[in-house]
Motif scaffolding. Structure first.
Motif, PDB file in Angstrom:
ATOM      1  N   TRP A   1       8.853   0.136  11.250  1.00  0.00           N
ATOM      2  CA  TRP A   1       8.384  -0.562  10.050  1.00  0.00           C
ATOM      3  C   TRP A   1       7.095   0.049   9.502  1.00  0.00           C
ATOM      4  CZ3 TRP A   1       3.544  -2.674  10.694  1.00  0.00           C
ATOM      5  CH2 TRP A   1       3.115  -2.854  12.021  1.00  0.00           C
ATOM      6  N   MET A   2       6.399   0.834  10.344  1.00  0.00           N
ATOM      7  CA  MET A   2       5.146   1.434   9.895  1.00  0.00           C
ATOM      8  C   MET A   2       5.352   2.520   8.852  1.00  0.00           C
ATOM      9  SD  MET A   2       2.514   1.642  13.027  1.00  0.00           S
ATOM     10  CE  MET A   2       1.720   0.158  13.615  1.00  0.00           C
ATOM     11  N   SER A   3       6.601   2.959   8.679  1.00  0.00           N
ATOM     12  CA  SER A   3       6.848   3.979   7.659  1.00  0.00           C
ATOM     13  C   SER A   3       6.476   3.448   6.275  1.00  0.00           C
ATOM     14  CB  SER A   3       8.308   4.419   7.705  1.00  0.00           C
ATOM     15  OG  SER A   3       9.137   3.306   7.477  1.00  0.00           O
ATOM     16  N   GLY A   4       6.571   2.130   6.101  1.00  0.00           N
ATOM     17  CA  GLY A   4       6.151   1.527   4.836  1.00  0.00           C
ATOM     18  C   GLY A   4       4.663   1.720   4.609  1.00  0.00           C
ATOM     19  N   LEU A   5       3.867   1.464   5.670  1.00  0.00           N
ATOM     20  CA  LEU A   5       2.421   1.659   5.574  1.00  0.00           C
ATOM     21  C   LEU A   5       2.099   3.130   5.326  1.00  0.00           C
ATOM     22  CD1 LEU A   5       1.104  -0.591   8.507  1.00  0.00           C
ATOM     23  CD2 LEU A   5       0.998  -1.036   6.050  1.00  0.00           C
TER      24      LEU A   5
END
Ligand SMILES: [Zn+2]
Length: 127
Positions: free
Chosen positions: A44-48
């Motif tokens: 989910w950190m790919s969004g950040l």
């Protein structure tokens, strides 16, 4: 050929913000998030990562140089104050209960009365 490419790039960057401290921090933070996102549970950190990298690119190509410079100054100032607070062993820092102004007092003087230099409110703290 390479010379022309360089010249073209220079002309393209004219009047744009280019790289600054805040842009670099966003870029590095984005790359850290990219690495972390390769861990399956942290995908989910790919969004950040995307947000940080997009922000960094936006800063670099922005034509509103004055605004970007002001943001960068605010950011570096904040960073400098934070560093001073973390490394300063001679003082303690308190926030005024009335107006939130940061007040610096000498460390190790026991209970002291502090008067806020901004709003004149008095409060007691252990230094
Ligand atoms: Zn105050």
């Amino acid at each position: 050929m390479l010379q022309r490419l360089k010249y073209g790039l220079q002309r393209f960057m004219m009047g744009r913000n280019g790289s600054d401290t805040l842009g670099w921090v966003a870029l590095v933070l984005g790359m850290v998030f990219v690495l972390l996102a390769s861990v399956p549970r942290l995908a989910w950190m790919s969004g950040l990562a995307f947000l940080c990298l997009a922000y960094s690119i936006f800063r670099m190509y922005s034509r509103n140089v004055a605004k970007r410079r002001e943001e960068n100054l605010r950011f570096t100032g904040l960073f400098r104050r934070l560093k001073a607070r973390l490394t300063d062993r001679q003082h303690r820092y308190f926030a005024c209960p009335q107006c939130g102004q940061t007040v610096r007092v000498p460390r190790g003087k026991g209970m002291i009365k502090i008067r806020c230099p901004k709003c004149r409110t008095q409060f007691e703290k252990k230094s």
